[in-house]
Design an enzyme around this catalytic site. Structure first.
Site, PDB file in Angstrom:
ATOM      1  N   GLY C  72     -40.054  87.332  -1.134  1.00  0.00           N
ATOM      2  CA  GLY C  72     -40.797  88.376  -0.429  1.00  0.00           C
ATOM      3  C   GLY C  72     -39.938  89.090   0.604  1.00  0.00           C
ATOM      4  O   GLY C  72     -40.025  90.316   0.755  1.00  0.00           O
ATOM      5  N   ASN C 152     -50.456  87.580   7.487  1.00  0.00           N
ATOM      6  CA  ASN C 152     -50.209  86.170   7.203  1.00  0.00           C
ATOM      7  C   ASN C 152     -50.750  85.244   8.282  1.00  0.00           C
ATOM      8  O   ASN C 152     -51.041  84.081   8.007  1.00  0.00           O
ATOM      9  CB  ASN C 152     -48.707  85.912   7.030  1.00  0.00           C
ATOM     10  CG  ASN C 152     -47.856  86.612   8.065  1.00  0.00           C
ATOM     11  OD1 ASN C 152     -47.974  87.829   8.256  1.00  0.00           O
ATOM     12  ND2 ASN C 152     -47.016  85.866   8.737  1.00  0.00           N
ATOM     13  N   GLN C 180     -49.152  88.117   1.113  1.00  0.00           N
ATOM     14  CA  GLN C 180     -50.311  87.253   1.352  1.00  0.00           C
ATOM     15  C   GLN C 180     -51.524  87.671   0.522  1.00  0.00           C
ATOM     16  O   GLN C 180     -52.335  86.838   0.133  1.00  0.00           O
ATOM     17  CB  GLN C 180     -50.687  87.262   2.842  1.00  0.00           C
ATOM     18  CG  GLN C 180     -49.684  86.555   3.741  1.00  0.00           C
ATOM     19  CD  GLN C 180     -49.663  85.039   3.557  1.00  0.00           C
ATOM     20  OE1 GLN C 180     -50.627  84.431   3.110  1.00  0.00           O
ATOM     21  NE2 GLN C 180     -48.531  84.433   3.875  1.00  0.00           N
ATOM     22  N   SER C 200     -44.419  87.604  -3.570  1.00  0.00           N
ATOM     23  CA  SER C 200     -43.556  86.422  -3.549  1.00  0.00           C
ATOM     24  C   SER C 200     -44.244  85.297  -4.316  1.00  0.00           C
ATOM     25  O   SER C 200     -45.440  85.056  -4.145  1.00  0.00           O
ATOM     26  CB  SER C 200     -43.311  86.014  -2.092  1.00  0.00           C
ATOM     27  OG  SER C 200     -42.433  84.922  -2.026  1.00  0.00           O
ATOM     28  N   HIS C 202     -43.925  81.943  -4.290  1.00  0.00           N
ATOM     29  CA  HIS C 202     -44.271  80.633  -3.724  1.00  0.00           C
ATOM     30  C   HIS C 202     -45.570  80.643  -2.926  1.00  0.00           C
ATOM     31  O   HIS C 202     -46.008  79.596  -2.472  1.00  0.00           O
ATOM     32  CB  HIS C 202     -43.124  80.072  -2.883  1.00  0.00           C
ATOM     33  CG  HIS C 202     -42.939  80.748  -1.561  1.00  0.00           C
ATOM     34  ND1 HIS C 202     -43.444  80.232  -0.398  1.00  0.00           N
ATOM     35  CD2 HIS C 202     -42.312  81.897  -1.225  1.00  0.00           C
ATOM     36  CE1 HIS C 202     -43.115  81.043   0.614  1.00  0.00           C
ATOM     37  NE2 HIS C 202     -42.426  82.052   0.128  1.00  0.00           N
ATOM     38  N   THR C 238     -27.488  87.352 -11.842  1.00  0.00           N
ATOM     39  CA  THR C 238     -27.981  86.659 -13.019  1.00  0.00           C
ATOM     40  C   THR C 238     -29.451  86.307 -12.805  1.00  0.00           C
ATOM     41  O   THR C 238     -29.813  85.747 -11.779  1.00  0.00           O
ATOM     42  CB  THR C 238     -27.151  85.383 -13.259  1.00  0.00           C
ATOM     43  OG1 THR C 238     -25.788  85.779 -13.426  1.00  0.00           O
ATOM     44  CG2 THR C 238     -27.628  84.636 -14.496  1.00  0.00           C
ATOM     45  N   CYS C 326     -43.763  77.670  20.939  1.00  0.00           N
ATOM     46  CA  CYS C 326     -43.028  76.434  20.702  1.00  0.00           C
ATOM     47  C   CYS C 326     -42.815  76.140  19.227  1.00  0.00           C
ATOM     48  O   CYS C 326     -41.981  75.325  18.880  1.00  0.00           O
ATOM     49  CB  CYS C 326     -43.764  75.260  21.327  1.00  0.00           C
ATOM     50  SG  CYS C 326     -43.050  74.839  22.914  1.00  0.00           S
TER      51      CYS C 326
HETATM   52  C1  LIG Z   1     -46.764  88.765   4.780  1.00  0.00           C
HETATM   53  C2  LIG Z   1     -45.465  88.144   4.384  1.00  0.00           C
HETATM   54  N1  LIG Z   1     -44.427  88.922   4.077  1.00  0.00           N
HETATM   55  C3  LIG Z   1     -43.247  88.416   3.686  1.00  0.00           C
HETATM   56  C4  LIG Z   1     -43.045  87.064   3.587  1.00  0.00           C
HETATM   57  C5  LIG Z   1     -41.702  86.565   3.162  1.00  0.00           C
HETATM   58  O1  LIG Z   1     -41.715  85.998   1.875  1.00  0.00           O
HETATM   59  P1  LIG Z   1     -40.579  84.976   1.416  1.00  0.00           P
HETATM   60  O2  LIG Z   1     -40.733  83.777   2.269  1.00  0.00           O
HETATM   61  O3  LIG Z   1     -40.841  84.731  -0.010  1.00  0.00           O
HETATM   62  O4  LIG Z   1     -39.261  85.639   1.671  1.00  0.00           O
HETATM   63  C6  LIG Z   1     -44.112  86.194   3.903  1.00  0.00           C
HETATM   64  C7  LIG Z   1     -44.008  84.722   3.834  1.00  0.00           C
HETATM   65  O5  LIG Z   1     -43.129  84.084   4.347  1.00  0.00           O
HETATM   66  C8  LIG Z   1     -45.350  86.749   4.311  1.00  0.00           C
HETATM   67  O6  LIG Z   1     -46.386  85.982   4.603  1.00  0.00           O
HETATM   68  C1  LIG Z   2     -16.845  86.437 -10.231  1.00  0.00           C
HETATM   69  C2  LIG Z   2     -18.326  86.579 -10.119  1.00  0.00           C
HETATM   70  N1  LIG Z   2     -18.861  87.107  -9.007  1.00  0.00           N
HETATM   71  C3  LIG Z   2     -20.189  87.242  -8.852  1.00  0.00           C
HETATM   72  C4  LIG Z   2     -21.057  86.858  -9.841  1.00  0.00           C
HETATM   73  C5  LIG Z   2     -22.533  87.054  -9.602  1.00  0.00           C
HETATM   74  O1  LIG Z   2     -23.210  85.842  -9.430  1.00  0.00           O
HETATM   75  P1  LIG Z   2     -24.787  85.764  -9.690  1.00  0.00           P
HETATM   76  O2  LIG Z   2     -25.005  86.026 -11.118  1.00  0.00           O
HETATM   77  O3  LIG Z   2     -25.165  84.387  -9.272  1.00  0.00           O
HETATM   78  O4  LIG Z   2     -25.431  86.813  -8.849  1.00  0.00           O
HETATM   79  C6  LIG Z   2     -20.548  86.316 -11.036  1.00  0.00           C
HETATM   80  C7  LIG Z   2     -21.407  85.888 -12.171  1.00  0.00           C
HETATM   81  O5  LIG Z   2     -22.271  86.553 -12.649  1.00  0.00           O
HETATM   82  C8  LIG Z   2     -19.146  86.171 -11.172  1.00  0.00           C
HETATM   83  O6  LIG Z   2     -18.613  85.671 -12.288  1.00  0.00           O
END
Ligand SMILES: Cc1ncc(COP(=O)(O)O)c(C=O)c1O
Ligand SMILES: Cc1ncc(COP(=O)(O)O)c(C=O)c1O
Lengths: 393, 147, 393, 147
Positions: C72, C152, C180, C200, C202, C238, C326
């Protein structure tokens, strides 16, 4: 047909059993948010801390210098844009090489559109950057040098310590994309003297969608993903606990017996190279013969085109890759191969076979055996080949 | 990626080879671009294409479309063959991935190039060939980055 | 003690059994890189396509308008920075609200440092943005409006259709953070007329580290992560195949019987709110009584501090969250609670209990039962409470 | 997050309450900041602290450090009590998370504030109190964002 002979470890690797096992509890038993204070969240936080320690250990860095990301591309983007925007007051010049991964090159192209100047260093026929070229490219306003540790297509390993030394001497921040080198080379950020280093879990038998950026303490860098206080307030987003745990385990396993791993793969690699080059004529090894990733084989087959080769191999259950334009979805063949001086024709006919922990001698034999008739079949269809055959006779 | 029909034409291409005494030979493409197709036509006195052979250097879809195109024009008159479009070839193959459709242009152009040479040698005129230049690169599909 | 009573679904959710099951094959059996052409990679690609279709269906968008991200926060950063930088020629003014998630707020603060101007709209005591305020804030150089769908912390649901309508009338790009709301509200991007929407995985029983950004076709936006050609060349990296597959399954499940889900949670929510408010004096509901996420309860307990409350609840196996300074690691209590006009004191004493698919009536009863003695114990220690008791007597 | 000793002092705080006839009472903190601590001391004619009680509004570490601080000064002379530092309290608790150490300052300051009031009423001077101002906010730990 199902893929039974996987020769594309440089593209991605399967998650190892031991890695997945460590990940599983964090999907639904210990799923709590690591940033929360209650028990189930604390368990996630502890696990993330352990993973960070494990990765720090493999790089000889401090744990506080490791920041988790969503993959190698994010790490590269963060390193380069982050340093560029944070150091604009000092200058707007960046140095990289012509054979970087797109995650670096496209980021640099973007920065050019945003007013930065970028020098793309040439490489020799083996894909090596020259230290003299780097020295000559440095200007008063150079703020960042980004040179990849090892190339994903041809496997060439750069003299990173020398290159980083030049940067250090001039007080320029040095980043290296070590996505391919990680788990295949011994990397010591202190010894090398580098400031930023990108890695990705799915290249070392960890999960996809997780990476890390090593940031030397004191390096001036903006965030790429702003928001919550995760990763010591430097990379926002709820921590991908299972992914991070998997990455930590994979990293630990990769470095448990790295020397053995390198030795074994190097042996298999050289067997495969020799087998192909000696059995099939009009072939040529791309990249450096020895300064080369242990699992990387890249060979050009003249008179045929790479995608046709890949399709034919796929029919035999062999998974591989090519620098042909037809597999990249773009007009031109691999920028890496052409940067080493290969003609477009030879680049189109390139085949990359990358080896990994599950590759066996038998598989090497199988590929060599299957390649020959496939190459013959395609060459016999090729109008380019017939001319040569004529000459050969 | 490719459907079964395409894979069949790629793995078992029809009419691969050369015709020594072909009435028409055409070659298009460019090794720089990764594809070349050469087309051989046997044409009888009634302008009917009695035999076709091809040689192709190129990717899977280049080879498959070459094969399909030869099947489609065999037994047709030259005029009919000139009506062959790349989209017809793609359709006959039950489709190609969007990024690969541009490869099918090669086959259409190879047929035209062969007939162009045939017509030139015999001083014939086909209105379908108006504006056709066998030395034009084929239409490449440009993936340009949006930013 | 182990967490047995999970009341922090808004922080994150466990991955459902059915979701994990669909993910598992993609870790090691179908692990191939979706961008490759061989069989094992194609299986990954197909799975990603299916996930995209599933998510598009839940939002009534086209599949080509869904782009997977690393969560998110990345979606929010991409939407806001991407639009800001791509439309700088049209203007440099952005409108958002004071109660956005940090992923939006910190991104806006960053953009202010980069030369953009940002208006942070106030909210009323329920946390609602006023349409009039939005209208008045719009300038000639306004290029983006970003208002969250549902908050949230306090669960308040904004009048998104009206707000988006105002943006549309003026030709201004409209983004909403629906992290949310997704899975808890019926969302139709066509009906609402929004241009960008962040989600998002999760938060809806999918995996951490996966998100998506809906981008209406034609919206001018830069990339956040440059590199390879994934996600139609708009988000490099990837593909996190297992994560994306899990997200797709979770989204499908969330919307299979969304009405029932909303009804059930709303019932539990109101039972919990009533139970606390009637049983424990000096308590107050934060947020709107009805324009509220079905699973959100947020109550301020006067004279006590939130972290102490959370720790005590944790000892009883109850996981919850608070807007107290806190727990946020910062000096000030929740920016959301203070934006609704709450005193710092009441914000420090806030408790958020969020409900989800595994919450039962018994758990609600358990929390109400445990809360009373905990609150009493802390109040009896509190020098603030004794004054009140004095007055009360 | 917290270790067992801290959790014990949080869940079972020692010396909670008030002393009606206390010789010294001190209050520090601010509800805006989320913490207030009030400290009651019984002090005999030999300057010995014979009883201590506290009331605290605050987070877990504020309550635990209050509890620990009262235990540490009970039976000590006023002069000894003035030597109590927040770090000594943290140590006695076997440590606090780094972000929480600042909460322990409250306990040290509450002891000082109580003795300050005691000294003022009796016109006593303690060099340890030089520069101490019971109305200063306690040192807040600022987490500022690096960019
Ligand atoms: C309203 C809102 N926006 C953005 C996020 C960020 O999502 P993520 O934790 O997947 O980066 C959250 C949760 O953490 C959220 O509740
Ligand atoms: C040399 C190199 N840099 C960057 C990447 C990008 O990594 P990712 O696919 O995890 O974003 C790759 C593979 O795809 C790579 O071989």
């Amino acid at each position: 047909m199902c893929t039974q002979f996987y020769f594309d470890y440089a593209a991605t690797t399967p998650v190892k059993k031991e890695v997945l096992e460590e990940m599983l509890p964090f999907f639904n038993a210990d799923f709590g948010n690591p940033s929360s204070i209650y028990n189930i969240g604390r368990r996630g936080k502890n696990a993330v801390d352990i993973a960070r320690d494990r990765i720090a250990k493999t790089l000889n860095s401090k744990s506080e210098e490791i920041f988790f990301t969503g993959g190698g591309s994010e790490s590269d983007n963060w390193a380069i844009k982050g340093v560029a925007f944070a150091n604009r007051d000092k200058g707007n010049h960046i140095i990289t090489s012509k054979i970087e991964h797109h995650a670096v090159l496209q980021t640099c192209k973007y920065l050019e559109r945003e007013g930065f100047e970028v020098t793309y260093l040439s490489v020799d026929k083996y894909g090596l950057v020259s230290t003299d070229d780097l020295k000559n490219a440095i200007r008063d306003n150079t703020i960042l040098i980004s040179i990849m540790y090892a190339n994903n297509e041809i496997g060439t390993i750069q003299p990173i310590k020398e290159l980083a030394g030049i940067a250090k001497e001039k007080g320029i921040i040095f980043h290296t994309d070590a996505v391919q080198a990680y788990g295949n080379e011994i990397i010591d950020v202190e010894d090398l003297g580098i400031d930023l280093l990108s890695v990705s879990a799915h290249k070392i038998y960890g999960p996809k969608g997780v990476g890390a950026l090593y940031i030397r303490k004191g390096t001036k860098i903006h965030k790429l993903i702003h928001g919550g206080g995760q990763e010591k307030m430097r990379r926002a987003g709820t921590e991908n606990t299972p992914g991070i745990v998997g990455f930590g385990k994979a990293a630990e396993m990769a470095y448990e017996n790295i020397e053995e791993h390198i030795e074994r793969l190097t042996g298999l690699r050289d067997k495969l190279i020799d087998g192909i080059i000696t059995k099939i004529e009009h072939t040529e090894l791309n990249g450096h013969p020895t300064k080369r990733l242990p699992g990387n084989v890249n060979i050009s087959f003249e008179f045929i085109e790479g995608e046709a080769l890949l399709l034919s191999l796929d029919m035999e259950g062999i998974a591989a890759s090519s620098g042909s334009a037809c597999t990249s979805g773009s007009l031109n063949p691999s920028h890496v191969l052409t940067a080493t001086g290969l003609t477009h024709e030879k680049a189109h006919g390139s085949l990359r076979l990358t080896l990994g922990d599950f590759t066996t001698e038998d598989e090497i034999d199988y590929v060599i055996e299957k390649l020959q008739p496939i190459v013959n079949r395609l060459r016999n269809m090729s109008p380019l080949y017939e001319n040569v055959r004529g000459k050969d006779e | 990626m490719y459907n079964e029909k395409v894979m069949d034409h790629f793995m078992n291409p029809r009419n691969v080879g050369e015709i020594e005494d072909a009435e028409a030979i055409g070659e298009v493409g460019n090794p720089r671009c990764g594809d070349i197709m050469r087309m051989y036509l046997k044409i009888d006195n009634n302008d009917v294409i009695t035999d076709v052979k091809f040689k192709t250097y190129g990717c899977g879809s280049a080879i498959a479309t070459s094969s399909m195109a030869t099947e489609m024009i065999k037994g047709k008159t030259v005029k009919e063959a000139l009506k062959l479009t790349n989209m017809a070839v793609v359709e006959a193959l039950d489709g190609l991935p969007p990024a690969k459709v541009h490869c099918s242009v090669l086959a259409e152009r190879a047929v035209k190039a062969a007939i162009y040479n045939y017509a030139k040698a015999r001083n014939l005129m086909y209105e379908e060939l108006e504006g056709f230049d066998p030395n034009d690169g084929h239409d490449h599909h440009h993936d340009h980055e949006e930013e």
